[in-house]
Design a protein around this motif. Structure first.
Motif, PDB file in Angstrom:
ATOM      1  N   CYS A  90      45.812  33.042 -33.077  1.00  0.00           N
ATOM      2  CA  CYS A  90      45.135  31.770 -33.370  1.00  0.00           C
ATOM      3  C   CYS A  90      44.229  31.318 -32.234  1.00  0.00           C
ATOM      4  N   CYS A  93      40.215  31.180 -32.098  1.00  0.00           N
ATOM      5  CA  CYS A  93      39.370  30.073 -32.581  1.00  0.00           C
ATOM      6  C   CYS A  93      39.898  28.712 -32.150  1.00  0.00           C
ATOM      7  N   HIS A  94      41.233  28.603 -32.097  1.00  0.00           N
ATOM      8  CA  HIS A  94      41.811  27.269 -31.913  1.00  0.00           C
ATOM      9  C   HIS A  94      41.912  26.839 -30.463  1.00  0.00           C
ATOM     10  N   ARG A 113      44.191  16.092 -40.137  1.00  0.00           N
ATOM     11  CA  ARG A 113      44.784  17.305 -40.724  1.00  0.00           C
ATOM     12  C   ARG A 113      46.308  17.153 -40.799  1.00  0.00           C
ATOM     13  N   ASN A 124      47.374  26.095 -46.239  1.00  0.00           N
ATOM     14  CA  ASN A 124      45.992  26.418 -45.877  1.00  0.00           C
ATOM     15  C   ASN A 124      45.931  27.485 -44.784  1.00  0.00           C
ATOM     16  N   MET A 132      38.645  28.936 -41.932  1.00  0.00           N
ATOM     17  CA  MET A 132      39.962  29.414 -41.486  1.00  0.00           C
ATOM     18  C   MET A 132      40.403  30.601 -42.348  1.00  0.00           C
TER      19      MET A 132
HETATM   20  C1  HEC Z   1      38.588  33.184 -36.982  1.00  0.00           C
HETATM   21  C2  HEC Z   1      38.900  31.885 -36.447  1.00  0.00           C
HETATM   22  C3  HEC Z   1      40.302  31.360 -36.697  1.00  0.00           C
HETATM   23  C4  HEC Z   1      41.476  31.919 -36.399  1.00  0.00           C
HETATM   24  C5  HEC Z   1      41.730  33.253 -35.722  1.00  0.00           C
HETATM   25  C6  HEC Z   1      42.485  30.981 -36.815  1.00  0.00           C
HETATM   26  N1  HEC Z   1      41.942  29.886 -37.349  1.00  0.00           N
HETATM   27 FE1  HEC Z   1      42.908  28.267 -38.103  1.00  0.00          FE
HETATM   28  N2  HEC Z   1      41.186  27.426 -38.509  1.00  0.00           N
HETATM   29  C7  HEC Z   1      39.922  27.928 -38.280  1.00  0.00           C
HETATM   30  C8  HEC Z   1      38.912  27.002 -38.713  1.00  0.00           C
HETATM   31  C9  HEC Z   1      37.411  27.207 -38.598  1.00  0.00           C
HETATM   32  C10 HEC Z   1      39.591  25.900 -39.240  1.00  0.00           C
HETATM   33  C11 HEC Z   1      38.982  24.673 -39.839  1.00  0.00           C
HETATM   34  C12 HEC Z   1      38.818  24.954 -41.327  1.00  0.00           C
HETATM   35  C13 HEC Z   1      38.225  23.750 -42.043  1.00  0.00           C
HETATM   36  O1  HEC Z   1      38.969  22.772 -42.265  1.00  0.00           O
HETATM   37  O2  HEC Z   1      37.033  23.784 -42.334  1.00  0.00           O
HETATM   38  C14 HEC Z   1      40.997  26.173 -39.091  1.00  0.00           C
HETATM   39  C15 HEC Z   1      41.978  25.322 -39.489  1.00  0.00           C
HETATM   40  C16 HEC Z   1      43.324  25.576 -39.366  1.00  0.00           C
HETATM   41  C17 HEC Z   1      44.365  24.679 -39.796  1.00  0.00           C
HETATM   42  C18 HEC Z   1      44.173  23.331 -40.446  1.00  0.00           C
HETATM   43  C19 HEC Z   1      44.113  23.549 -41.920  1.00  0.00           C
HETATM   44  C20 HEC Z   1      43.947  22.232 -42.663  1.00  0.00           C
HETATM   45  O3  HEC Z   1      44.484  22.138 -43.755  1.00  0.00           O
HETATM   46  O4  HEC Z   1      43.321  21.312 -42.115  1.00  0.00           O
HETATM   47  C21 HEC Z   1      45.530  25.260 -39.519  1.00  0.00           C
HETATM   48  C22 HEC Z   1      46.921  24.691 -39.794  1.00  0.00           C
HETATM   49  C23 HEC Z   1      45.242  26.523 -38.916  1.00  0.00           C
HETATM   50  N3  HEC Z   1      43.879  26.675 -38.832  1.00  0.00           N
HETATM   51  C24 HEC Z   1      46.174  27.411 -38.472  1.00  0.00           C
HETATM   52  C25 HEC Z   1      45.876  28.610 -37.893  1.00  0.00           C
HETATM   53  C26 HEC Z   1      46.885  29.520 -37.408  1.00  0.00           C
HETATM   54  C27 HEC Z   1      48.372  29.284 -37.505  1.00  0.00           C
HETATM   55  C28 HEC Z   1      46.241  30.576 -36.878  1.00  0.00           C
HETATM   56  C29 HEC Z   1      46.838  31.788 -36.238  1.00  0.00           C
HETATM   57  C30 HEC Z   1      47.820  32.485 -37.003  1.00  0.00           C
HETATM   58  C31 HEC Z   1      44.825  30.341 -37.054  1.00  0.00           C
HETATM   59  N4  HEC Z   1      44.657  29.140 -37.629  1.00  0.00           N
HETATM   60  C32 HEC Z   1      43.850  31.224 -36.636  1.00  0.00           C
HETATM   61  C33 HEC Z   1      39.645  29.152 -37.694  1.00  0.00           C
HETATM   62  C34 HEC Z   1      40.596  30.068 -37.300  1.00  0.00           C
END
Ligand code: HEC
Length: 165
Positions: A90, A93-94, A113, A124, A132
């Motif tokens: 994660c 990006c995060h 969120r 999600n 995401m």
């Molecule tokens: C390639 C980039 C990327 C990776 C790697 C990534 N995320 Fe995300 N994630 C995003 C983006 C961009 C958003 C925002 C999406 C949106 O709301 O438009 C997001 C949003 C989220 C959210 C909020 C969803 C919501 O309902 O608002 C969660 C929870 C989340 N990610 C969990 C994870 C977890 C757990 C991991 C690792 C296992 C992970 N992400 C890895 C890009 C990524």
């Protein structure tokens, strides 16, 4: 010639036997020593082979332990903690907020969120939403691992979720 001298030079059968034996003993000793030398060289080689065999045996006895460990790491999957999953997947990006991902330790990014509730966040994260990717793009993550990572991230930013065991 004196009688004494005659006695000294006269060769008795016994002296012949002793003389013969005396002549035989040095070569016998030499042969004995050579045989000993050869045997000791062979023995030291055998020892070396035996040592190598021992090392191999020990290595083979140790090996299964290593294999069991490898199997442990792969086959019966050890579920990673939320922090481990975050750091492995994660964070890409995060941490930076790439693609507008909500950042770790950023209450402003997460407040709305988190308001959606735990189940929606997890759903999600597992299925993906907009930028995401599903499971953060790591398809091998289990639901449990994704859940833990969601809890780890959300709790860093104001939530008080309980990580699933
Ligand atoms: C390639 C980039 C990327 C990776 C790697 C990534 N995320 Fe995300 N994630 C995003 C983006 C961009 C958003 C925002 C999406 C949106 O709301 O438009 C997001 C949003 C989220 C959210 C909020 C969803 C919501 O309902 O608002 C969660 C929870 C989340 N990610 C969990 C994870 C977890 C757990 C991991 C690792 C296992 C992970 N992400 C890895 C890009 C990524």
């Amino acid at each position: 010639m004196s009688e004494h001298h005659e006695k000294m030079t006269k060769t008795t059968p016994m002296q012949v036997v002793f003389a013969s034996l005396g002549g035989l003993i040095p070569p016998l000793i030499a042969i004995f020593l050579i045989v000993q030398l050869v045997l000791s060289i062979q023995h030291s080689h055998v020892d070396k082979d035996a040592d190598e065999a021992l090392v191999k045996t020990v290595a083979e006895r140790i090996k299964p332990v290593g294999e069991v460990k490898v199997v442990d790491a792969n086959a019966p999957k050890v579920e990673k903690s939320g922090e481990e999953v975050f750091n492995a997947v994660c964070t890409a990006c995060h941490t930076s907020g790439a693609l507008n991902a909500p950042k770790l330790n950023n209450k402003g990014d997460w407040a709305k969120r988190i308001g959606q509730g735990y189940d929606t966040l997890v759903k999600n994260a597992i299925n993906g939403i907009r930028g995401m990717p599903a499971r953060g793009g790591a398809a091998d993550l289990s639901d449990l691992e994704v859940q833990r990572a969601v809890v780890y991230m959300a709790n860093s930013s104001g939530a008080k979720f309980t990580a699933p065991q």
